[in-house]
Design an enzyme around this catalytic site. Structure first.
Site, PDB file in Angstrom:
ATOM      1  CG  PHE A  41      -1.889   1.175   1.182  1.00  0.00           C
ATOM      2  CD1 PHE A  41      -3.101   1.067   0.506  1.00  0.00           C
ATOM      3  CD2 PHE A  41      -1.579   2.383   1.792  1.00  0.00           C
ATOM      4  CE1 PHE A  41      -3.983   2.144   0.447  1.00  0.00           C
ATOM      5  CE2 PHE A  41      -2.460   3.463   1.730  1.00  0.00           C
ATOM      6  CZ  PHE A  41      -3.663   3.342   1.066  1.00  0.00           C
ATOM      7  CE  LYS A  67      -1.474   5.344   7.635  1.00  0.00           C
ATOM      8  NZ  LYS A  67      -1.054   4.905   6.303  1.00  0.00           N
ATOM      9  CG  ASP A 127       5.409   3.655   1.911  1.00  0.00           C
ATOM     10  OD1 ASP A 127       5.368   4.370   2.922  1.00  0.00           O
ATOM     11  OD2 ASP A 127       4.409   3.405   1.204  1.00  0.00           O
TER      12      ASP A 127
HETATM   13  C1  LIG Z   1      -1.223   5.200   4.906  1.00  0.00           C
HETATM   14  C2  LIG Z   1      -0.093   4.826   3.992  1.00  0.00           C
HETATM   15  C3  LIG Z   1       0.152   5.544   2.811  1.00  0.00           C
HETATM   16  C4  LIG Z   1      -0.743   6.642   2.328  1.00  0.00           C
HETATM   17  O1  LIG Z   1      -0.758   7.737   3.192  1.00  0.00           O
HETATM   18  P1  LIG Z   1      -1.894   8.862   3.022  1.00  0.00           P
HETATM   19  O2  LIG Z   1      -1.504   9.897   4.028  1.00  0.00           O
HETATM   20  O3  LIG Z   1      -3.208   8.199   3.319  1.00  0.00           O
HETATM   21  O4  LIG Z   1      -1.833   9.344   1.633  1.00  0.00           O
HETATM   22  C5  LIG Z   1       1.251   5.176   2.062  1.00  0.00           C
HETATM   23  N1  LIG Z   1       2.063   4.168   2.439  1.00  0.00           N
HETATM   24  C6  LIG Z   1       1.860   3.466   3.564  1.00  0.00           C
HETATM   25  C7  LIG Z   1       2.800   2.390   3.940  1.00  0.00           C
HETATM   26  C8  LIG Z   1       0.760   3.755   4.368  1.00  0.00           C
HETATM   27  O5  LIG Z   1       0.518   3.035   5.469  1.00  0.00           O
END
Ligand SMILES: *Cc1c(COP(=O)(O)O)cnc(C)c1O
Length: 410
Positions: A150, A264, A235
Site C-alpha cells: 500500500f 502518518k 515507504d
Molecule cells: C497510509 C499509507 C500511505 C498513504 O498515506 P496517506 O496519508 O493516506 O496518503 C502510504 N504508504 C503506507 C505504507 C501507508 O501506510
C-alpha cells in the site's frame, strides 16, 4: 449489543439515530462507517457525541503517535498558529528548516522535502527515482514493488500498490511498476532489468495486515540495489517515527534506504509528510517538485514537537518494551481464540485468524468500547499510541476477550 457507555447522553445523541436521509448522506460514500460521531479524544481514549468512551487501538490509523491531542502537540499548534500559518512555499520558514535539520540528524539523510500526505510523499519519491534514472540510468524509470503493498491513493501510487482488485478500479494506470511477492528477495532480483531504476517496499506491510518479511529481507534488497546500481525506496509512512520501536523500521536491519518516505505519525495527528533522500539520490532541482501547503510552519512546527518527543532514546526503548508486552498479550489471546497467530513489531501488531472473523470481532469490540481495525477479513490490526500503558494494553485484552466470547455465544 449495547454501546459501552461511561457517561450519559449529550444533547447531540439523537444526531445519528434518524432512520434515513441522515446528514451523513451528504458525504460521498467512500467508506463504510459506523453511525457514531467522534467528538473528542485524550491520550488512548476517544469519545463519541453520545458520550460513549472507546479505548483506541486505531489512533487515527497509526497517526496519533502520542495519542489524542497530547499537550506537546497542542502547545506547538498554539504557538505556531499565532506566529505564522503559511508564508507560501516560495519562502523559507523556521520550523521547516529545523524539522529538516532534525530529520537529517536522525536518519543520515542528505536532504528532505515536505508534503501533506503519505501518498504525495510516495508520488514525490517515485518522481525523484525517475529523475535519477534520467540522469544516471539512460532514462530507466521502472520501479519494482510488491504484491499486497500500500503506497497511497493517487493514480501513480495506486499503480505502485499491490492491493488486490485495485488494478481494476481506475485504469489506465501509468506504466513502470513491476510487482513481485513481498519478502522474496530472489523474486526482486529476477524482476531487475535495464528498465528498472528502483526497488520500493514497506519494511513491514501495514495495510496488508502487518506482514513482517523474513529477517534479512531489507538488507538483501540493499545489497541488490548496490550491486545493480538502483535506488532503494523505503515507504515508512506507517512504520516510521517510532512505530516499530526504532525511529525508522529500516534501522532494525542497519539498512539505509536511498529514499525514505514518512507520513502518518510524523505530525502526531496533523497532516504532514516527508521525503528523505541520501546524497546519491537527492537530485531534485527548482521546478521539479512543490506543494502549496508543503512544509508550512504550522504542520512542520507540530511535527518538530512530535519528532523531538518520539526520537528520545528512552522513549523508543519504552516503545520496544510495550511492544514486546503487547506481542505477548496478543500471543496469549491468539492461542485462547484458537486457529490464530499474532505477529508484528513494536506497536504495529496483528492477530491473524484462519477464518474471516475480524470484521465481526471489530464490531463486537466497538460495542464494548474498544477500537481495533480489520485490515483484512481474517486479520485484526492494532496500532495504539506509542505512549500506551500496560494498564491500557491489559484493558484492551479484557475487552477483546469479551468481544470474542460474545461472537462464539451468538
Ligand atoms: C497510509 C499509507 C500511505 C498513504 O498515506 P496517506 O496519508 O493516506 O496518503 C502510504 N504508504 C503506507 C505504507 C501507508 O501506510
Amino acid at each position: 449489543m449495547t454501546p459501552h457507555s461511561t457517561a450519559h447522553s449529550t444533547p447531540h445523541s439523537t444526531a445519528h439515530s434518524t432512520p434515513h436521509s441522515t446528514i451523513s448522506d451528504l458525504l460521498m460514500k467512500t467508506a463504510v462507517r459506523p453511525a457514531a460521531v467522534m467528538a473528542r479524544g485524550s491520550g488512548s481514549y476517544l469519545w463519541d457525541e453520545a458520550g460513549n468512551r472507546y479505548l483506541d487501538f486505531i489512533q487515527g490509523w497509526a497517526v496519533n503517535a502520542l495519542g489524542h491531542s497530547p499537550a506537546v502537540l497542542r502547545e506547538a499548534l498554539t504557538q505556531h498558529s499565532a506566529l505564522l500559518l503559511t508564508p507560501s512555499p516560495a519562502f523559507h520558514n523556521r520550523p521547516q528548516l529545523e524539522l529538516a535539520r532534525r530529520l537529517v540528524e536522525l536518519t543520515g539523510a542528505h536532504q528532505v522535502t515536505f508534503l501533506n500526505s503519505g501518498a504525495e510523499a510516495n508520488e514525490a519519491a517515485i518522481k525523484l527515482a525517475r529523475k535519477w534514472g534520467r540522469l544516471h540510468k539512460q532514462g530507466a524509470f521502472g520501479v519494482v514493488t510488491t504484491h499486497g503493498a500500500f503506497h497511497g491513493r493517487t493514480i501513480a501510487t495506486m499503480a505502485a500498490s499491490g492491493k488486490p482488485g485495485w488494478d481494476q478500479l481506475f485504469p489506465p494506470y501509468p506504466p513502470g511498476f513491476a510487482k513481485v511477492p513481498f519478502g522474496d528477495a530472489a523474486a526482486m532480483e529476477a524482476a531487475i532489468d535495464s528498465t528498472i531504476v528502483a526497488l520500493m517496499v514497506e519494511p513491514i506491510q501495514g495495510e496488508a495486515g502487518v506482514v513482517v518479511p523474513p529477517p534479512g529481507y531489507l538488507a538483501a534488497l540493499r545489497r541488490l540495489c548496490d550491486a545493480h546500481d538502483l535506488l532503494l525506496i523505503a515507504d515508512e509512512v506507517q512504520t516510521g517515527v517510532g512505530r516499530t520501536g526504532r525511529f525508522l523500521a529500516q534501522e532494525h536491519e542497519q539498512v539505509r534506504a536511498d529514499i525514505t518516505t514518512l507520513g502518518k505519525g510524523l505530525g502526531g495527528g496533523v497532516p504532514v509528510a516527508a521525503v528523505l533522500a541520501n546524497e546519491r539520490a537527492a537530485c531534485f532541482e527548482p521546478g521539479d517538485q512543490g506543494s502549496t501547503f508543503g512544509g508550512n510552519p504550522l504542520m512542520t512546527g507540530a511535527a518538530l514537537a512530535i519528532v523531538e518527543a518520539v526520537s528520545a532514546p528512552a522513549f523508543l526503548a519504552q516503545v520496544r518494551e510495550q511492544g514486546d508486552y503487547l506481542g505477548n498479550v496478543l500471543d496469549e489471546l491468539a492461542s485462547a481464540f484458537g486457529g490464530a497467530v499474532a505477529r508484528g513489531q513494536g506497536l504495529l501488531r496483528a492477530i491473524v485468524f484462519d477464518r474471516p472473523q475480524a470484521p465481526a470481532l471489530t464490531d463486537a469490540a466497538r460495542a464494548r468500547g474498544l477500537l481495533v481495525n480489520a485490515a483484512r477479513p481474517e486479520i485484526l490490526r492494532l496500532m495504539p499510541q506509542l505512549a500506551v500503558s500496560r494498564a491500557e494494553i491489559d484493558e484492551m485484552a479484557t475487552l477483546l476477550r469479551q468481544a470474542y466470547a460474545s461472537l462464539t455465544q451468538a
